[in-house]
Design a protein around this motif. Structure first.
Motif, PDB file in Angstrom:
ATOM      1  N   GLY A   1       0.817  -1.209   0.000  1.00 50.00           N
ATOM      2  CA  GLY A   1       0.000   0.000   0.000  1.00 50.00           C
ATOM      3  C   GLY A   1       0.848   1.256   0.000  1.00 50.00           C
ATOM      4  N   GLN A   2       1.946   1.204   0.724  1.00 46.95           N
ATOM      5  CA  GLN A   2       2.850   2.357   0.764  1.00 46.95           C
ATOM      6  C   GLN A   2       3.570   2.531  -0.574  1.00 46.95           C
ATOM      7  N   MET A   3       3.960   1.425  -1.194  1.00 46.40           N
ATOM      8  CA  MET A   3       4.600   1.510  -2.513  1.00 46.40           C
ATOM      9  C   MET A   3       3.630   2.100  -3.534  1.00 46.40           C
ATOM     10  N   LEU A   4       2.378   1.695  -3.455  1.00 40.73           N
ATOM     11  CA  LEU A   4       1.369   2.234  -4.367  1.00 40.73           C
ATOM     12  C   LEU A   4       1.202   3.734  -4.148  1.00 40.73           C
ATOM     13  N   ALA A   5       1.175   4.162  -2.905  1.00 42.28           N
ATOM     14  CA  ALA A   5       1.059   5.595  -2.605  1.00 42.28           C
ATOM     15  C   ALA A   5       2.259   6.361  -3.168  1.00 42.28           C
ATOM     16  N   LEU A   6       3.447   5.796  -3.041  1.00 46.03           N
ATOM     17  CA  LEU A   6       4.642   6.459  -3.572  1.00 46.03           C
ATOM     18  C   LEU A   6       4.606   6.516  -5.091  1.00 46.03           C
ATOM     19  N   ARG A   7       4.220   5.410  -5.702  1.00 50.76           N
ATOM     20  CA  ARG A   7       4.144   5.383  -7.166  1.00 50.76           C
ATOM     21  C   ARG A   7       3.154   6.436  -7.667  1.00 50.76           C
ATOM     22  N   ARG A   8       1.987   6.470  -7.080  1.00 52.08           N
ATOM     23  CA  ARG A   8       0.962   7.426  -7.519  1.00 52.08           C
ATOM     24  C   ARG A   8       1.400   8.867  -7.277  1.00 52.08           C
TER      25      ARG A   8
END
Length: 74
Positions: free
Chosen positions: A47-54
């Protein structure tokens, strides 16, 4: 899947330090530090990786097969 190494490269392309990315993604600085030094993303951090990617994508980064790059406006 985006890796910590790609997040670090994207952040550098944007001219951001870790604190900048932390603020933009609404994540603790310690999370940024951990993610950037991992070889691959942990399942616990998806979830944190997704937030960073976005966050990076909203700022103009495109994650391509050969790594992150700034989007070219046509």
């Amino acid at each position: 899947m985006v890796t910590g190494r790609q997040i670090r490269a994207a952040r550098e392309l944007l001219g951001w330090d870790r604190a900048d990315l932390s603020r933009q993604a609404f994540l603790p600085l310690s999370v940024i530090e951990v993610i950037e030094y991992q070889e691959s993303a942990s399942m616990l951090l998806d979830g944190q990786m997704l937030a960073l990617r976005r966050t990076c994508e909203r700022a103009g980064i495109e994650f391509a097969a050969d790594g992150p790059r700034l989007k070219v406006n046509t």
